[in-house]
Each structure stands twice: as C-alpha cells, then as structure tokens.
Enzyme design. Structure first.
Site, PDB file in Angstrom:
ATOM      1  N   GLU A  68     -82.074  15.302 -11.796  1.00  0.00           N
ATOM      2  CA  GLU A  68     -81.083  14.448 -12.277  1.00  0.00           C
ATOM      3  C   GLU A  68     -81.069  12.917 -11.709  1.00  0.00           C
ATOM      4  O   GLU A  68     -81.917  12.634 -10.457  1.00  0.00           O
ATOM      5  CB  GLU A  68     -79.198  14.842 -12.426  1.00  0.00           C
ATOM      6  CG  GLU A  68     -79.224  15.679 -11.271  1.00  0.00           C
ATOM      7  CD  GLU A  68     -78.113  15.200 -11.486  1.00  0.00           C
ATOM      8  OE1 GLU A  68     -77.137  14.328 -11.375  1.00  0.00           O
ATOM      9  OE2 GLU A  68     -77.405  16.256 -10.500  1.00  0.00           O
ATOM     10  N   LYS A  96     -72.400   6.075 -14.560  1.00  0.00           N
ATOM     11  CA  LYS A  96     -72.449   7.903 -14.830  1.00  0.00           C
ATOM     12  C   LYS A  96     -72.621   8.093 -15.908  1.00  0.00           C
ATOM     13  O   LYS A  96     -71.782   7.241 -16.575  1.00  0.00           O
ATOM     14  CB  LYS A  96     -71.908   8.047 -14.174  1.00  0.00           C
ATOM     15  CG  LYS A  96     -71.475   9.515 -13.832  1.00  0.00           C
ATOM     16  CD  LYS A  96     -69.764  10.000 -13.148  1.00  0.00           C
ATOM     17  CE  LYS A  96     -69.651  11.457 -13.328  1.00  0.00           C
ATOM     18  NZ  LYS A  96     -68.225  12.153 -12.936  1.00  0.00           N
ATOM     19  N   VAL A 120     -76.012  16.679 -14.922  1.00  0.00           N
ATOM     20  CA  VAL A 120     -76.134  17.409 -15.522  1.00  0.00           C
ATOM     21  C   VAL A 120     -76.244  16.972 -16.641  1.00  0.00           C
ATOM     22  O   VAL A 120     -77.658  17.723 -17.702  1.00  0.00           O
ATOM     23  CB  VAL A 120     -75.454  18.947 -14.710  1.00  0.00           C
ATOM     24  CG1 VAL A 120     -75.617  19.675 -15.551  1.00  0.00           C
ATOM     25  CG2 VAL A 120     -75.729  18.885 -13.145  1.00  0.00           C
ATOM     26  N   ASP A 175     -59.093  18.823 -17.170  1.00  0.00           N
ATOM     27  CA  ASP A 175     -60.441  18.676 -16.631  1.00  0.00           C
ATOM     28  C   ASP A 175     -61.284  19.565 -16.817  1.00  0.00           C
ATOM     29  O   ASP A 175     -61.381  20.320 -15.680  1.00  0.00           O
ATOM     30  CB  ASP A 175     -60.201  17.080 -15.561  1.00  0.00           C
ATOM     31  CG  ASP A 175     -61.853  16.713 -14.853  1.00  0.00           C
ATOM     32  OD1 ASP A 175     -62.233  16.725 -15.424  1.00  0.00           O
ATOM     33  OD2 ASP A 175     -61.208  16.026 -14.186  1.00  0.00           O
ATOM     34  N   SER A 227     -65.928  19.437 -17.305  1.00  0.00           N
ATOM     35  CA  SER A 227     -66.560  18.667 -17.177  1.00  0.00           C
ATOM     36  C   SER A 227     -67.541  19.026 -18.147  1.00  0.00           C
ATOM     37  O   SER A 227     -67.706  20.379 -18.963  1.00  0.00           O
ATOM     38  CB  SER A 227     -68.007  18.979 -15.997  1.00  0.00           C
ATOM     39  OG  SER A 227     -69.064  18.505 -16.469  1.00  0.00           O
ATOM     40  N   ASP A 264     -70.864  19.394 -18.320  1.00  0.00           N
ATOM     41  CA  ASP A 264     -71.965  20.333 -18.049  1.00  0.00           C
ATOM     42  C   ASP A 264     -72.034  21.800 -19.005  1.00  0.00           C
ATOM     43  O   ASP A 264     -72.450  22.266 -18.823  1.00  0.00           O
ATOM     44  CB  ASP A 264     -72.208  19.739 -16.457  1.00  0.00           C
ATOM     45  CG  ASP A 264     -71.969  18.546 -15.890  1.00  0.00           C
ATOM     46  OD1 ASP A 264     -73.082  17.826 -16.617  1.00  0.00           O
ATOM     47  OD2 ASP A 264     -72.094  18.804 -14.872  1.00  0.00           O
ATOM     48  N   LYS A 306     -69.330  23.327  -6.073  1.00  0.00           N
ATOM     49  CA  LYS A 306     -68.129  22.893  -4.762  1.00  0.00           C
ATOM     50  C   LYS A 306     -67.034  23.586  -5.520  1.00  0.00           C
ATOM     51  O   LYS A 306     -66.581  23.367  -6.687  1.00  0.00           O
ATOM     52  CB  LYS A 306     -68.110  21.224  -4.850  1.00  0.00           C
ATOM     53  CG  LYS A 306     -69.013  20.882  -4.038  1.00  0.00           C
ATOM     54  CD  LYS A 306     -68.511  19.361  -3.807  1.00  0.00           C
ATOM     55  CE  LYS A 306     -69.956  18.742  -3.255  1.00  0.00           C
ATOM     56  NZ  LYS A 306     -71.008  18.205  -3.587  1.00  0.00           N
TER      57      LYS A 306
END
Ligand code: PSU
Ligand code: MN
Length: 301
Positions: free
Chosen positions: A25, A86, A106, A138, A140, A142, A159
C-alpha cells in the site's frame, strides 16, 4: 479500463511469467511515516520481497492512473508531495476521474490488487473499529473490503487506537478469518500480544497458503487477515504505548477530528509522543510482514 490500470514493467513481466507478486500500500508512505524514512522503507521493503523470490507491486494513483508497481521516482514523489489524497474505496472514483494523485489505504489497495490479479498484500496495520465507535460509527472501510475482496492481507495486527475486540467481532460477522502466524494471540502492532486470541494459528507460509486456497476454492469470497507479530527485539512495552495512545485519543476528541483524518492524526501524534521509537518498530514490522507475504505468495504459486 486498460488505460486506467497501469502495470510497471517489472510487474507486467512477473504476471506474464506467472511469478509470485506481493502488493504493497501507499498510505503508509504518504500519511503513515515521515520523510525520508517513508521512501527509504518503501524501497527496502520492495528489495526484501525480491530477495525472497517474489515481485513487489506498490500501488498508488498517479495522475488518475491506478499504478500497479511504482518507479523509485514515483515512490519519492508519494513520500514528499503534499498533494496526495488518502484514498479508500469511497475516494477512488473521484481521484481517478479528476486525474489526481492518491495514496491507497488497505481497502483501496485490495481493490486495485484484485483488479490486477494479485492476491497477497503486505502492510503494517489494518484499519478497524475505532474506540467509541458506538457513538461515532467510525469503522474503517478496510473491514468491509476484507469482507468482499479476495486478497490475503499480512499485517502486525491492529493498533490499539482501535477497539481490537469490536474489530474481531466485526470480522467474524463478515466471515473474515484472522490467522496467527506462529501465535495464538492477536498481536497489537507495537506489541506481540493483546488480550485477544486469533481464530486459527498456522505455523508456516505453506499452511497459510493452503488455508487461503481452500477458502477461495470453496467459493467463500473475501479476504483473510494474516497476523504476524512484530519481531521481539523491536517490540514496544505495552503499558508505555497504551498511555501514549490514550493521550493521542484524548487530543483527537478535544480537537473534534473526524472522518478520514482520524487515523492519520492518531498515527502522527503517537509518532511524535514516542519520539521516534514507534517509527523504528513500525519499519521493522513492515519488513517482517513483507518477508512472510513473499513466502505465502511463493507457496500459493
Ligand atoms: N494503521 C496503521 N498504519 C497505517 C494505517 C492504519 O497502523 O498507515 C493506514 C492504512 O492505510 C489503513 C488506513 O488502511 O490507515 C485506515 O484508515 P481509516 O481508519 O481512515 O480507514
Ligand atoms: Mn474512519
């Protein structure tokens, strides 16, 4: 489509010769690490993949083209220009239609990789369900991509800016298996452990390749998370990094950071607050993931 999806010479040759290819990525280059470490790491990661007998394909949008494989100049451009968006699934059509530059997350990297016929991808950490998601929603993109796109993603877990428990629940609901490479425990990016277990432990690249092949042979579309713990010597102490992450989360809340700015904000604060210690761990784990991804790609081919 052929003039939107553009292969580098190296990746085009690898495809023609049916060599194993590993996607990489670019958000990690433009928004995840500072210059010059970002560009340096991107080049070293590519080199490592070549040394393991596979071909790297770093993915980004340049002038509206979905580039599969980048030149060193393009890596440098991504690592230095302020003009890079992004790009996740939502943003892809805008950046392509407007002929802009974008670094792929990702999710967007999985989309481009799948279009390019590449099914193994190495990164640092995936996005997930954020802490407080019951208020902010929220989550992602991904995770939704992992639910539907046939790419195996090798990462060092996620993380703890994220709610790891909710992230696992979300992945389970969507049928995304989380494999632990030589571990029973879900790694938490900077640390090798977390309070959570992976779904299945597999101890070799061959076994992981067999699992991936079986999933898709059964017609079970979607991705696979391969969680590979950060090397022991590069691990950060869990209580240390946790207190820093809590500080960063507090600042994000106070500054009312929302949407796609959340993750880059948190990553940047963690980097600053750890005075570079997190960067060293980040670089080490990305390289570690690149090696495993190359081995899986070779086993699959
Ligand atoms: N987590 C990291 N490092 C990163 C990212 C996440 O530890 O660089 C990047 C990846 O590109 C990931 C994206 O796909 O952030 C997720 O952003 P969001 O939470 O806005 O979906
Ligand atoms: Mn988000």
């Amino acid at each position: 489509m052929n003039d939107i999806l553009v292969f580098s010479e190296e990746v085009a040759a690898a495809k023609a010769e049916r060599k194993p290819i590993v996607a990489l990525e670019s958000t990690i280059i433009s928004h995840g690490m500072p210059y010059p470490e970002n560009v340096q790491t991107a080049k070293e990661v590519e080199q490592l993949i070549r040394s393991r007998g596979a071909v790297p394909a770093t993915i980004a949008i340049i002038d509206g083209k979905m580039k599969i494989g980048l030149t060193d100049d393009e890596l440098e451009f991504l690592g230095t220009s302020r003009d890079i968006e992004k790009v996740s699934r939502r943003d892809l059509p805008y950046v392509v239609a407007k002929k802009k530059h974008g670094a792929t997350t990702v999710a967007a990297t999985m989309i481009c990789a799948a279009m390019a016929g590449i099914n193994v991808f190495a990164t640092g950490g995936i996005g997930g369900v954020h802490r407080g998601a019951e208020r902010t929603m929220d989550i992602s993109a991904d995770l939704q991509e992992l639910a539907q796109t046939n790419v195996a993603v090798v990462c060092a877990g996620a993380k703890s800016i994220l709610d790891l428990g909710l992230t696992l629940e979300y992945l389970e609901t969507h049928g995304v298996p989380v494999l632990g490479y030589q571990t029973d425990i879900l790694p938490a990016f900077y640390s090798r452990t977390s309070p959570f277990r992976v779904d299945y432990r597999l101890d070799s690249a061959e076994e992981i390749a067999q699992f991936i092949e079986t999933k898709w042979a059964l017609g079970l579309d979607g991705g696979i998370v391969v969680a590979n713990p950060v090397p022991q010597e590069d691990e950060l102490e869990e209580s240390y990094i946790t207190s820093i992450i809590e500080q960063a989360l507090k600042e994000a809340e106070e500054k009312h950071i929302t949407g796609k700015a959340v993750t880059p904000f948190l990553l940047d604060r963690v980097k600053t607050l750890t005075e570079g210690k997190s960067l060293k761990a980040n670089i080490a784990l990305v390289k570690n993931n690149a090696v495993l991804a190359a081995d899986i790609a070779r086993a699959l081919s």
